[in-house]
Design a protein around this motif. Structure first.
Motif, mmCIF file in Angstrom:
data_model
loop_
_atom_site.group_PDB
_atom_site.id
_atom_site.type_symbol
_atom_site.label_atom_id
_atom_site.label_comp_id
_atom_site.label_asym_id
_atom_site.label_seq_id
_atom_site.Cartn_x
_atom_site.Cartn_y
_atom_site.Cartn_z
ATOM 1 N N ILE A 209 -2.259 -2.682 -0.990
ATOM 2 C CA ILE A 209 -1.052 -1.862 -1.155
ATOM 3 C C ILE A 209 -0.462 -2.059 -2.545
ATOM 4 O O ILE A 209 -0.069 -1.090 -3.222
ATOM 5 N N ARG A 210 -0.413 -3.305 -3.016
ATOM 6 C CA ARG A 210 0.118 -3.550 -4.365
ATOM 7 C C ARG A 210 -0.771 -2.901 -5.432
ATOM 8 O O ARG A 210 -0.267 -2.357 -6.422
ATOM 9 N N ALA A 211 -2.107 -2.949 -5.210
ATOM 10 C CA ALA A 211 -3.020 -2.318 -6.166
ATOM 11 C C ALA A 211 -2.810 -0.812 -6.208
ATOM 12 O O ALA A 211 -2.848 -0.188 -7.278
ATOM 13 N N LEU A 212 -2.574 -0.205 -5.056
ATOM 14 C CA LEU A 212 -2.323 1.234 -5.012
ATOM 15 C C LEU A 212 -1.021 1.572 -5.734
ATOM 16 O O LEU A 212 -0.954 2.560 -6.482
ATOM 17 N N THR B 152 5.044 -2.380 9.410
ATOM 18 C CA THR B 152 4.903 -3.730 8.863
ATOM 19 C C THR B 152 3.459 -3.940 8.464
ATOM 20 O O THR B 152 2.539 -3.360 9.059
ATOM 21 N N VAL B 153 3.246 -4.817 7.474
ATOM 22 C CA VAL B 153 1.883 -5.142 7.053
ATOM 23 C C VAL B 153 1.168 -5.907 8.163
ATOM 24 O O VAL B 153 -0.028 -5.695 8.410
ATOM 25 N N ALA C 44 -7.420 -9.066 7.156
ATOM 26 C CA ALA C 44 -6.438 -10.111 6.899
ATOM 27 C C ALA C 44 -5.190 -9.523 6.245
ATOM 28 O O ALA C 44 -5.280 -8.629 5.401
ATOM 29 N N GLN C 45 -4.036 -10.039 6.629
ATOM 30 C CA GLN C 45 -2.774 -9.541 6.076
ATOM 31 C C GLN C 45 -2.703 -9.693 4.557
ATOM 32 O O GLN C 45 -2.281 -8.743 3.875
ATOM 33 N N PRO C 46 -3.098 -10.840 3.977
ATOM 34 C CA PRO C 46 -3.035 -10.945 2.502
ATOM 35 C C PRO C 46 -3.896 -9.900 1.801
ATOM 36 O O PRO C 46 -3.506 -9.348 0.770
ATOM 37 N N SER C 47 -5.078 -9.617 2.375
ATOM 38 C CA SER C 47 -5.958 -8.606 1.783
ATOM 39 C C SER C 47 -5.302 -7.233 1.813
ATOM 40 O O SER C 47 -5.367 -6.477 0.831
ATOM 41 N N GLN D 80 -8.364 2.827 0.645
ATOM 42 C CA GLN D 80 -7.055 2.360 0.175
ATOM 43 C C GLN D 80 -5.934 3.282 0.667
ATOM 44 O O GLN D 80 -4.868 2.828 1.092
ATOM 45 N N LEU D 81 -6.186 4.583 0.627
ATOM 46 C CA LEU D 81 -5.185 5.534 1.108
ATOM 47 C C LEU D 81 -4.996 5.437 2.613
ATOM 48 O O LEU D 81 -3.883 5.592 3.123
#
Length: 285
Positions: free
Chosen positions: A42-45, A23-24, A34-37, A11-12
């Motif tokens: 990032i949101r979870a972090l 950019t993602v 995948a971009q959504p994954s 995640q880091l």
């Protein structure tokens, strides 16, 4: 360790890749996910850290102040972990060294000797401009840099390896080659063979400012003369063109002449650098 619960190395690393790519979408391509994954990670972090790490701009992802603090810590942690794994294996540590153009063999050997003072290292050398080395060192992409000063020293440890006066270099047939020493007045009608200043903007600005103080503001002839053969060829046969280099740049080349110039000639300082809070700084501190 409670602060790290639920935060993994992957995640880091995703976070660091997004920060680097800007950019993602670009980061997802680099990571082959995948971009959504990636966006979910990032949101979870951010939820786990408890604060936004990026500003979502139309042009891409921009780190918040909290994001910059976390990125610096992640880079240091990854560098330390890489070093620790290598040490645990009992192998010489691997270190990538950026080297700017025009470094003489004697200075390169001095730099290597300095880096081996604290134990064996496996050094990989890569040609990188002084300007680019600064960013790569701060991101942890280089262990060490060998560059021309001055540079922005923020977050860097610096050890000067070479400090030499600049002299005038001319073709062997140039009229100034007959002199044993030169003054700034001797150069009044001369153009200056110069390098692309973007490679070392601090050094370029400093030298040109010193020349102006001596009353010489020459027309600059900017050429990518990292090759000594091209450098010599550009100077040969020109009666209106000189270069400024340390004595070692000419060595025993019969096609060129080096002459001291004064008073108060500018100097070239080459230095070893490393990230101040990184695992390599103690080797040059």
């Amino acid at each position: 360790m409670d602060e790290l619960t639920g935060i993994g190395i992957r995640q880091l690393s995703y976070f660091a890749e997004v920060a680097e790519a800007g950019t993602v979408t670009a980061a997802a391509e680099q990571l082959h996910i995948a971009q959504p994954s990636l966006s979910q990670q990032i949101r979870a972090l951010e939820r786990r850290v408890g604060t936004p790490l990026f500003h979502r701009r139309p042009q891409g992802m921009e780190l918040t102040d909290s994001g910059r603090v976390l990125l610096e810590g992640v880079q240091r942690a990854f560098a330390e972990l890489t070093s620790a794994v290598a040490a645990a294996r009992g192998l010489p540590r691997q270190a990538l060294v950026g080297v700017c153009s025009g470094v003489p063999e004697t200075v390169l050997r001095s730099a290597e000797a300095a880096l081996h003072e604290h134990g064996p290292l496996h050094l990989s050398l890569e040609r990188v401009s002084s300007q680019d080395q600064v960013g790569l060192l701060r991101r942890g992409d280089l262990a060490f840099g060998l560059l021309r000063l001055p540079v922005d020293r923020t977050a860097l440890t610096v050890r000067v390896i070479s400090d030499e006066p600049l002299g005038v270099v001319v073709g062997s047939a140039h009229r100034l080659a007959a002199r044993t020493a030169l003054t700034w007045d001797d150069l009044a009608d001369q153009q200056l063979l110069w390098f692309p200043a973007g490679r070392a903007p601090g050094y370029a600005s400093q030298v040109l400012a010193q020349l102006a103080e001596h009353g010489w503001s020459p027309v600059l002839v900017s050429v990518d003369h990292s090759s000594h053969t091209l450098f010599r060829h550009t100077l040969s046969g020109r009666s209106d063109l000189v270069a400024l280099r340390p004595r070692h740049a000419v060595a025993d080349d019969p096609g060129l002449a080096w002459r001291p110039v004064g008073p108060r000639a500018p100097r070239e300082r080459l230095a070893l650098t490393a990230l101040r809070d990184g695992p390599w700084a103690k080797l040059i501190g």
